[in-house]
Design a protein around this motif. Structure first.
Motif, PDB file in Angstrom:
ATOM      1  N   UNK A 270       0.806  -1.234   0.000  1.00  0.00           N
ATOM      2  CA  UNK A 270       0.000   0.000   0.000  1.00  0.00           C
ATOM      3  C   UNK A 270       0.833   1.276   0.000  1.00  0.00           C
ATOM      4  N   UNK A 271       2.067   1.228   0.459  1.00  0.00           N
ATOM      5  CA  UNK A 271       2.907   2.428   0.479  1.00  0.00           C
ATOM      6  C   UNK A 271       3.599   2.681  -0.858  1.00  0.00           C
ATOM      7  N   UNK A 304       6.843   6.102  -4.467  1.00  0.00           N
ATOM      8  CA  UNK A 304       6.169   6.013  -3.175  1.00  0.00           C
ATOM      9  C   UNK A 304       4.857   6.781  -3.188  1.00  0.00           C
ATOM     10  N   UNK A 305       3.812   6.162  -2.660  1.00  0.00           N
ATOM     11  CA  UNK A 305       2.491   6.788  -2.620  1.00  0.00           C
ATOM     12  C   UNK A 305       2.494   8.054  -1.768  1.00  0.00           C
ATOM     13  N   UNK A 306       3.390   8.122  -0.802  1.00  0.00           N
ATOM     14  CA  UNK A 306       3.441   9.274   0.089  1.00  0.00           C
ATOM     15  C   UNK A 306       4.202  10.465  -0.454  1.00  0.00           C
ATOM     16  N   UNK A 307       4.661  10.386  -1.696  1.00  0.00           N
ATOM     17  CA  UNK A 307       5.309  11.527  -2.327  1.00  0.00           C
ATOM     18  C   UNK A 307       6.784  11.653  -1.996  1.00  0.00           C
ATOM     19  N   UNK A 313      12.410   9.536   3.220  1.00  0.00           N
ATOM     20  CA  UNK A 313      12.404   8.786   4.480  1.00  0.00           C
ATOM     21  C   UNK A 313      12.787   7.340   4.236  1.00  0.00           C
ATOM     22  N   UNK A 314      12.243   6.731   3.168  1.00  0.00           N
ATOM     23  CA  UNK A 314      12.582   5.344   2.864  1.00  0.00           C
ATOM     24  C   UNK A 314      14.070   5.221   2.541  1.00  0.00           C
ATOM     25  N   UNK A 315      14.584   6.135   1.711  1.00  0.00           N
ATOM     26  CA  UNK A 315      15.990   6.060   1.306  1.00  0.00           C
ATOM     27  C   UNK A 315      16.927   6.147   2.505  1.00  0.00           C
ATOM     28  N   UNK A 316      16.501   6.870   3.537  1.00  0.00           N
ATOM     29  CA  UNK A 316      17.340   7.033   4.721  1.00  0.00           C
ATOM     30  C   UNK A 316      16.968   6.069   5.844  1.00  0.00           C
ATOM     31  N   UNK A 317      16.002   5.165   5.586  1.00  0.00           N
ATOM     32  CA  UNK A 317      15.471   4.358   6.674  1.00  0.00           C
ATOM     33  C   UNK A 317      15.745   2.876   6.604  1.00  0.00           C
ATOM     34  N   UNK A 376      11.217  -0.819   6.838  1.00  0.00           N
ATOM     35  CA  UNK A 376      11.366   0.600   6.500  1.00  0.00           C
ATOM     36  C   UNK A 376      10.061   1.183   5.976  1.00  0.00           C
ATOM     37  N   UNK A 377       9.334   0.414   5.169  1.00  0.00           N
ATOM     38  CA  UNK A 377       8.052   0.887   4.652  1.00  0.00           C
ATOM     39  C   UNK A 377       7.018   1.016   5.777  1.00  0.00           C
ATOM     40  N   UNK A 378       7.069   0.110   6.739  1.00  0.00           N
ATOM     41  CA  UNK A 378       6.132   0.179   7.870  1.00  0.00           C
ATOM     42  C   UNK A 378       6.367   1.438   8.700  1.00  0.00           C
ATOM     43  N   UNK A 379       7.611   1.898   8.743  1.00  0.00           N
ATOM     44  CA  UNK A 379       7.933   3.093   9.529  1.00  0.00           C
ATOM     45  C   UNK A 379       7.503   4.389   8.825  1.00  0.00           C
ATOM     46  N   UNK A 380       7.160   4.294   7.536  1.00  0.00           N
ATOM     47  CA  UNK A 380       6.763   5.489   6.809  1.00  0.00           C
ATOM     48  C   UNK A 380       5.523   6.145   7.428  1.00  0.00           C
ATOM     49  N   UNK A 381       4.577   5.312   7.849  1.00  0.00           N
ATOM     50  CA  UNK A 381       3.333   5.860   8.408  1.00  0.00           C
ATOM     51  C   UNK A 381       3.598   6.654   9.673  1.00  0.00           C
TER      52      UNK A 381
END
Length: 384
Positions: A270-271, A304-307, A313-317, A376-381
């Protein structure tokens, strides 16, 4: 002709006749003693003009791509620059894809344009657009497939036919696929270029580039410029690249398998708005890639759906996926093209969407890589 894996291990790699050493030595020297003035031993006089270690790499590269000639350079861009100097004169024009590596575009736009070379960036999957961009002064059709970073696939055979019908030299950047997965010369291309830093070297420990081709006259011009301009690969760099090539087939097989598994896992996440990977059936270039490649490679890009913020954030996470430039090594890397590899094309038609991250999928256990991305994707939210 022997099989690819056999060539990767043996082409240009005869054992040392003096000691019997299985691995040829590194000729770490800048010059060579002459038997009297002009009496060259094996044709060697000075490292810039020729070196046995570099010759061994060049023989190997030609064998892998099925070309008659290969030239090794200090970097991929040095290889491209030398080739373009050999092909172009002031007033000439180049047609290239609207998704090429930012460094290639920068070389043409900010270096060669000042010397009178013009360029047009078009959608290479649209033959009509390519045809419309060709002018009387066009000399080169520059193809990059899969492209960096949006993984666009170009039909090499079709573009080669189109280019040759109008008298163009068709160049293919084969860096993302490597000769283990794709051989552009056999599909009609005139020249292949590589950043050998990437999959060919394969271990993130050497910088290099290559030009491989069949045409004798063009090869003579490239060889002269390699000598005259001097951006050659050093002996140690050439030796490290040869060492990397010996495992290229098995590495590319595992890169492809790991990337396929990750792409299939993320396509429904979903992300993730979109997965750019030619191994997915829904990829617009999937059928062409399946026809002209023997595997889909280790490169994936994600929108990424979150823009843009989510992409950063993903690249650094991530943890196993390390934030770094470059690609094609045994270790997994992640990058943010807009601010890293493609920062030079911001604000142009080649600008990379700001919500895109690029993955170079390495050879780690794929379950560990998937877990790293999932976490990392889970931490995006939480962080976006």
């Amino acid at each position: 002709m022997t099989g690819f894996s056999t060539r990767a291990i043996h082409a240009g790699q005869e054992f040392d006749p003096t000691t019997g050493a299985v691995i040829p030595p590194i000729y770490q020297t800048s010059t060579f003693v002459q038997d009297g003035i002009g009496g060259l031993r094996g044709g060697y006089e000075y490292n810039r003009s020729a070196n046995p270690t570099r010759d061994s790499l060049q023989t190997l590269l030609a064998a892998l791509e099925g070309g008659a000639h290969a030239y090794s350079f200090a970097s991929g861009l040095a290889a491209e620059d030398t080739l373009l100097r050999a092909l172009l004169a002031p007033g000439d024009h180049v047609v290239l894809g609207n998704d090429v590596y930012g460094g290639t575009y920068r070389l043409l736009d900010r270096v060669l344009r000042a010397w009178g070379v013009d360029l047009s960036a078009v959608e290479m999957s649209d033959a009509d657009a390519v045809r419309a961009a060709i002018r009387p002064e066009t000399k080169v059709l520059w193809v990059e497939t899969p492209s960096n970073p949006l993984m666009k696939i170009t039909d090499i055979a079709a573009l080669a036919e189109l280019g040759h019908a109008t008298g163009l030299t068709v160049v293919v950047d084969n860096t993302f696929a490597s000769p283990a997965l794709q051989n552009p010369l056999s599909l009609g291309a005139d020249v292949v270029v590589h950043s050998t830093t990437k999959y060919i070297g394969g271990h993130s420990d050497v910088l290099g580039g290559a030009v491989i081709l069949d045409d004798d006259a063009l090869a003579e011009r490239v060889g002269f410029l390699q000598f005259a301009v001097g951006a050659v690969s050093a002996p140690m760099d050439a030796w490290l690249t040869v060492r990397g090539i010996k495992t290229l087939p098995v590495r590319m097989h595992q890169h492809s398998a790991n990337a396929q598994a990750i792409a299939e896992r993320l396509v429904e996440h979903p992300a993730v708005e979109r997965v750019y990977y030619p191994g997915l059936p829904q990829h617009p270039g999937h059928e062409i890639a399946a026809r002209q490649m023997s595997g889909f490679g280790g490169m994936i890009s994600l929108a990424l759906a979150g823009g843009p913020q989510a992409a950063r954030v993903l690249a650094e996470g991530t943890e196993l996926f390390q934030l770094a430039e470059s690609l094609g090594g045994v270790e997994s890397l992640i990058g943010y093209p807009d601010a890293m590899t493609h920062a030079s094309v911001r604000g142009t038609a080649l600008a990379v969407p700001e919500n895109v991250v690029r993955l170079s999928v390495g050879l780690e256990d794929v379950d560990d890589l998937v877990a790293d991305l999932d976490a990392a994707l889970a931490r995006l939210a939480v962080r976006v």
